[in-house]
Design a protein around this motif. Structure first.
Motif, PDB file in Angstrom:
ATOM      1  N   ALA A 227       0.939  -1.160   0.063  1.00 14.20           N
ATOM      2  CA  ALA A 227      -0.092   0.099  -0.097  1.00 14.20           C
ATOM      3  C   ALA A 227       0.888   1.226   0.063  1.00 14.20           C
ATOM      4  N   TYR A 228       0.697   2.204  -0.737  1.00 16.48           N
ATOM      5  CA  TYR A 228       0.967   3.606  -0.571  1.00 16.48           C
ATOM      6  C   TYR A 228       0.047   4.602  -0.432  1.00 16.48           C
ATOM      7  N   LEU A 229       0.199   5.177   0.807  1.00 20.27           N
ATOM      8  CA  LEU A 229      -0.729   6.366   1.306  1.00 20.27           C
ATOM      9  C   LEU A 229      -0.165   7.549   1.271  1.00 20.27           C
ATOM     10  N   LYS A 230      -0.769   8.683   0.499  1.00 20.30           N
ATOM     11  CA  LYS A 230      -0.109   9.779   0.449  1.00 20.30           C
ATOM     12  C   LYS A 230      -1.223  11.003   1.111  1.00 20.30           C
ATOM     13  N   LEU A 231      -0.835  11.591   2.020  1.00 18.56           N
ATOM     14  CA  LEU A 231      -1.878  12.510   2.718  1.00 18.56           C
ATOM     15  C   LEU A 231      -1.210  13.899   2.141  1.00 18.56           C
TER      16      LEU A 231
END
Length: 329
Positions: A227-231
């Motif tokens: 998973a890659y999560l970018k906020l």
């Protein structure tokens, strides 16, 4: 913008010779960082050396199951390559989370690794910046530092490394192949980007007359959940306030191997080794994810305007690990 001479290199040897002959020169491929900074007068190359004619555009599987990627492969080509999408989905997702389609079509693999910070004080020649002008000071530390680093900073520099792709490379494990006057040498990606310390103008371990010719990804984890999560402040075309790249190899719900890296919060792509060690051998559940997030941020040093990043990064880690678990085959 200061005028510069322009040359085209038709071989690695020619590229190195041009660079040696004029130390204040710069290589250009996609140019998505170099041209911006030259227009802003932040970089002032006396000569720009075009390396697009060099044979550095291949992607090949090696005999040991690693994947070798040429320095001139564009971000768009890399994200859609079948081997990347199948075995390194974290890399594809990270690339697609960054920039616009137009930029991804131009930006190259090596250029992404070499891109420079988006710190507004670095990009403003009227501001004090040790990275741009050693010894001048750092206006970010006492200024508006909402976007700056909480990990890896120093009294000389707190500028954040901007790359999404590099977060994935840090998690996956990558070797860089460099070419210079003495031929080729290899360096671990984890050792390439320097911490700022007292010399933030020295950003990496590339020699003055070297260039990156390829990167080689470690063998893929199998079975794999990623998973890659970018906020970020807005949904697209924006740099991360905090990002997390997670990879988990599970066996009946137990974590056999874990990889975790952060972006948007550190002065270089940030691999979280302590957090990974806490996860291995544990059941893939919320308690383990929360402890890993706490370990990853234990040494965070927030500034006057960015303490929220510690909380945000912690949430990003837990959510990325949860998503990696749910996406596991």
């Amino acid at each position: 913008m200061k005028p510069f001479a322009f040359s085209r290199a038709d071989s690695l040897e020619t590229a190195v010779e041009y660079r040696q002959a004029e130390p204040n020169s710069a290589f250009v491929a996609g140019g998505t960082t170099l041209l911006d900074l030259t227009k802003l007068d932040v970089m002032r190359p006396s000569r720009v050396i075009d390396i697009n004619a060099l044979p550095l555009e291949g992607i090949e599987r090696l005999g040991d199951d690693r994947l070798r990627i040429g320095a001139l492969v564009t971000n768009a080509e890399l994200a859609r390559h079948p081997a990347v999408r199948e075995d390194y989905p974290l890399l594809a997702r990270a690339i697609l989370a960054g920039a616009s389609t137009q930029v991804r079509n131009m930006a190259t693999t090596a250029g992404n690794i070499m891109q420079r910070t988006r710190c507004p004080y670095f990009r403003d020649v009227a501001a004090a910046c040790n990275k741009r002008q050693p010894g001048s000071g750092c206006d970010a530390i006492g200024g508006i530092n909402r976007m700056h680093a909480v990990l890896g900073g120093s009294e000389a520099c707190v500028a954040v490394h901007p790359s999404d792709m590099c977060v994935a490379l840090a998690a996956i494990g990558t070797t860089l192949t460099l070419h210079g006057p003495q031929g080729e040498r290899e360096i671990d990606f984890a050792d390439f980007h320097r911490l700022p310390g007292t010399t933030p103008h020295l950003e990496h371990m590339l020699g003055d007359d070297e260039l990156i010719v390829a990167i080689t990804l470690d063998p893929p984890l199998r079975p794999l959940g990623t998973a890659y999560l970018k906020l970020r402040d807005r949904a697209s075309y924006e740099f991360a306030l905090a990002s997390a790249g997670a990879m988990l190899s599970l066996d009946d719900g137990m974590i056999g191997e874990a990889r975790l890296a952060l972006g948007g919060v550190a002065t270089r792509p940030w691999r979280c080794h302590e957090a990974e060690a806490l996860l291995v051998g544990r059941r893939a559940e919320e308690a383990a994810f929360t402890q890993a997030a706490d370990a990853a941020l234990a040494e965070a040093q927030p500034l006057s305007h960015n303490a929220f990043k510690v909380v945000l990064a912690r949430q990003a880690i837990v959510r990325a690990l949860r998503d990696a678990r749910e996406g596991h085959p």
